[in-house]
Design an enzyme around this catalytic site. Sequence first.
Site, PDB file in Angstrom:
ATOM      1  N   HIS A 202      10.735  -8.545  -2.320  1.00  0.00           N
ATOM      2  CA  HIS A 202      11.237  -7.202  -2.645  1.00  0.00           C
ATOM      3  C   HIS A 202      12.002  -6.527  -1.527  1.00  0.00           C
ATOM      4  O   HIS A 202      12.571  -5.464  -1.718  1.00  0.00           O
ATOM      5  CB  HIS A 202      10.069  -6.278  -3.045  1.00  0.00           C
ATOM      6  CG  HIS A 202       9.243  -5.868  -1.863  1.00  0.00           C
ATOM      7  ND1 HIS A 202       8.333  -6.698  -1.278  1.00  0.00           N
ATOM      8  CD2 HIS A 202       9.214  -4.723  -1.140  1.00  0.00           C
ATOM      9  CE1 HIS A 202       7.762  -6.084  -0.256  1.00  0.00           C
ATOM     10  NE2 HIS A 202       8.284  -4.883  -0.140  1.00  0.00           N
TER      11      HIS A 202
HETATM   12  C1  UD1 Z   1       9.736   0.592  -0.437  1.00  0.00           C
HETATM   13  C2  UD1 Z   1       9.808   0.605   1.091  1.00  0.00           C
HETATM   14  C3  UD1 Z   1       9.492  -0.778   1.619  1.00  0.00           C
HETATM   15  C4  UD1 Z   1       8.160  -1.273   1.095  1.00  0.00           C
HETATM   16  C5  UD1 Z   1       8.161  -1.195  -0.428  1.00  0.00           C
HETATM   17  C6  UD1 Z   1       6.770  -1.560  -0.919  1.00  0.00           C
HETATM   18  C7  UD1 Z   1      11.472   2.202   2.008  1.00  0.00           C
HETATM   19  C8  UD1 Z   1      12.774   2.325   2.674  1.00  0.00           C
HETATM   20  N1  UD1 Z   1      11.147   0.950   1.570  1.00  0.00           N
HETATM   21  O1  UD1 Z   1      10.738  -0.282  -0.910  1.00  0.00           O
HETATM   22  O2  UD1 Z   1       9.384  -0.711   3.030  1.00  0.00           O
HETATM   23  O3  UD1 Z   1       7.992  -2.610   1.495  1.00  0.00           O
HETATM   24  O4  UD1 Z   1       8.467   0.138  -0.855  1.00  0.00           O
HETATM   25  O5  UD1 Z   1       6.796  -2.021  -2.225  1.00  0.00           O
HETATM   26  O6  UD1 Z   1      10.750   3.155   1.880  1.00  0.00           O
HETATM   27  N2  UD1 Z   1      11.385   1.273  -8.694  1.00  0.00           N
HETATM   28  C9  UD1 Z   1      10.918   1.331  -9.982  1.00  0.00           C
HETATM   29  N3  UD1 Z   1       9.621   1.727 -10.179  1.00  0.00           N
HETATM   30  C10 UD1 Z   1       8.796   2.040  -9.159  1.00  0.00           C
HETATM   31  C11 UD1 Z   1       9.272   1.970  -7.846  1.00  0.00           C
HETATM   32  C12 UD1 Z   1      10.583   1.572  -7.618  1.00  0.00           C
HETATM   33  O7  UD1 Z   1      11.623   1.052 -10.925  1.00  0.00           O
HETATM   34  O8  UD1 Z   1       7.623   2.391  -9.414  1.00  0.00           O
HETATM   35  C13 UD1 Z   1      12.790   0.855  -8.469  1.00  0.00           C
HETATM   36  C14 UD1 Z   1      13.698   2.071  -8.395  1.00  0.00           C
HETATM   37  O9  UD1 Z   1      14.827   1.825  -9.141  1.00  0.00           O
HETATM   38  C15 UD1 Z   1      14.104   2.147  -6.948  1.00  0.00           C
HETATM   39  C16 UD1 Z   1      13.948   0.704  -6.478  1.00  0.00           C
HETATM   40  O10 UD1 Z   1      12.909   0.146  -7.275  1.00  0.00           O
HETATM   41  O11 UD1 Z   1      15.397   2.609  -6.777  1.00  0.00           O
HETATM   42  C17 UD1 Z   1      13.561   0.634  -5.032  1.00  0.00           C
HETATM   43  O12 UD1 Z   1      12.485   1.504  -4.761  1.00  0.00           O
HETATM   44  P1  UD1 Z   1      12.370   2.214  -3.328  1.00  0.00           P
HETATM   45  O13 UD1 Z   1      11.162   3.054  -3.282  1.00  0.00           O
HETATM   46  O14 UD1 Z   1      13.668   2.819  -2.928  1.00  0.00           O
HETATM   47  O15 UD1 Z   1      12.187   1.016  -2.335  1.00  0.00           O
HETATM   48  P2  UD1 Z   1      11.274  -0.255  -2.402  1.00  0.00           P
HETATM   49  O16 UD1 Z   1      12.143  -1.453  -2.527  1.00  0.00           O
HETATM   50  O17 UD1 Z   1      10.170  -0.081  -3.367  1.00  0.00           O
HETATM   51  N1  UDP Z   2       0.552  -6.048  -4.120  1.00  0.00           N
HETATM   52  C1  UDP Z   2      -0.117  -5.729  -5.326  1.00  0.00           C
HETATM   53  N2  UDP Z   2       0.455  -6.104  -6.508  1.00  0.00           N
HETATM   54  C2  UDP Z   2       1.628  -6.783  -6.577  1.00  0.00           C
HETATM   55  C3  UDP Z   2       2.290  -7.119  -5.362  1.00  0.00           C
HETATM   56  C4  UDP Z   2       1.730  -6.714  -4.152  1.00  0.00           C
HETATM   57  O1  UDP Z   2      -1.179  -5.128  -5.292  1.00  0.00           O
HETATM   58  O2  UDP Z   2       2.079  -7.083  -7.691  1.00  0.00           O
HETATM   59  C5  UDP Z   2      -0.050  -5.639  -2.850  1.00  0.00           C
HETATM   60  C6  UDP Z   2      -0.183  -6.714  -1.813  1.00  0.00           C
HETATM   61  O3  UDP Z   2      -1.320  -7.502  -2.012  1.00  0.00           O
HETATM   62  C7  UDP Z   2      -0.270  -5.883  -0.534  1.00  0.00           C
HETATM   63  C8  UDP Z   2       0.644  -4.738  -0.840  1.00  0.00           C
HETATM   64  O4  UDP Z   2       0.808  -4.707  -2.259  1.00  0.00           O
HETATM   65  O5  UDP Z   2      -1.576  -5.373  -0.364  1.00  0.00           O
HETATM   66  C9  UDP Z   2       1.935  -4.957  -0.142  1.00  0.00           C
HETATM   67  O6  UDP Z   2       2.898  -4.162  -0.684  1.00  0.00           O
HETATM   68  P1  UDP Z   2       4.421  -4.577  -0.746  1.00  0.00           P
HETATM   69  O7  UDP Z   2       4.559  -6.051  -0.666  1.00  0.00           O
HETATM   70  O8  UDP Z   2       4.989  -3.870  -1.899  1.00  0.00           O
HETATM   71  O9  UDP Z   2       4.986  -3.865   0.562  1.00  0.00           O
HETATM   72  P2  UDP Z   2       5.083  -4.252   2.101  1.00  0.00           P
HETATM   73  O10 UDP Z   2       3.728  -4.616   2.589  1.00  0.00           O
HETATM   74  O11 UDP Z   2       6.093  -5.322   2.232  1.00  0.00           O
HETATM   75  O12 UDP Z   2       5.584  -2.985   2.729  1.00  0.00           O
END
Ligand code: UD1
Ligand code: UDP
Length: 354
Positions: A202
């Site tokens: 992601h």
């Molecule tokens: C964010 C964090 C990243 C973290 C990740 C955990 C920042 C800059 N990045 O990235 O460090 O690893 O969360 O998962 O803060 N979206 C949905 N539904 C949701 C959430 C997101 O559809 O519930 C979609 C939205 O279109 C959004 C895109 O995913 O624009 C990205 O979401 P965003 O919160 O900007 O960043 P992440 O990739 O989730």
């Molecule tokens: N995780 C979860 N469900 C999923 C994918 C990830 O509960 O479908 C958990 C994972 O085990 C870890 C946390 O989410 O505890 C990590 O989040 P993510 O990978 O979104 O973000 P990052 O750690 O890279 O910031």
Amino acid sequence: MKIVTILGARPQFIKAGSVSREIAKYKEIDEIIVHTGQHYDANMSDIFFDEMKIPKPDYFLGIGGKSHGAMTGQMIEKIEEVCLKEKPDWVMVYGDTNSTLAGAIVASKLHIKLAHIEAGLRSFNMKMPEEVNRILTDRVSNILFCPTDTAVQNLKNEGYDNLDVKVVKSGDVMQDGAVFYKSLAQKPSCDIQENYILCTIHRAENTDDATRLKDIFAALNEIAEQKQIILPLHPRTKKILKELQIDIDNLTIIDPVGYLEMVWLIDNCALVMTDSGGLQKEAYFFEKPCITLRDETEWVELVECGVNSLVGADKEKIISVYKKNVAFNKENSSLDLYGSGKASKRIVKELLGF
Ligand code: UD1
Ligand code: UDP
């Protein structure tokens, strides 16, 4: 003591699960939870609050799915309103997301003490939004809770010894959760074969670069001809895979799962392949080898002790490292790299004594 805790994204809910449970033991601490809305789908947000019994947020700001500037800016405005009303002693932030940075900026402007959990981590790649968020947050914090010795050393290297800030090696709150929730793990209902690989992708550095993303999925598709790959798909990745028409036919794609199912998937897999920060450590906690699909990692101690192979996004390199079949060296799992599940206790004690 009143603490305003800022949460917004999935890993922060998981980390807060352990710290909030510890805070709840102290009558003298009043925790106000603010959910920014950065993650908003039920399986990216509500499920963690329900399963981990995190208190329902006192404020839900509903700011998600926007550009970095719009998201961070709107969060700053709304978190400021909450802090002016609640007048907390502390603002507490986790990790490195846009929600973290927004909370840090508000606390510093309002002269409220700021506690940063997961401080001092560095990838040394300033193109990552997370690296910018964590450097800025660390710099305006009053207390920095570092998960590892490397994180403490990173801060020393940046001159933090000369700043009026307390640096504490607390251990990693993510290990607290892994230890606590292991016995509650739930098997997901999808098709699951022996010795499957658990995969998540992601990170922006992969999803926002078509060449990297295509290469990673080409490698995964090839590996999946031999071994099942179960991939709970983050909504960001889902959207981009569709836009780029990337082939995922060989993979077992499932919707994002809650933490209890995720713990089961980690505990029962043969190998983890990921670009997630949290999952790299969880692989270690559950004694699974990990192939990390990034060019750098903040969890360098895992690479140094040979349980994590950092391979980047090159198709041939991913496949060749996979074929080496690196086993998890069990001796390394006895190393206390992350605090053995006691980080939340240390953090709360330290805040009470500050
Ligand atoms: C964010 C964090 C990243 C973290 C990740 C955990 C920042 C800059 N990045 O990235 O460090 O690893 O969360 O998962 O803060 N979206 C949905 N539904 C949701 C959430 C997101 O559809 O519930 C979609 C939205 O279109 C959004 C895109 O995913 O624009 C990205 O979401 P965003 O919160 O900007 O960043 P992440 O990739 O989730
Ligand atoms: N995780 C979860 N469900 C999923 C994918 C990830 O509960 O479908 C958990 C994972 O085990 C870890 C946390 O989410 O505890 C990590 O989040 P993510 O990978 O979104 O973000 P990052 O750690 O890279 O910031």
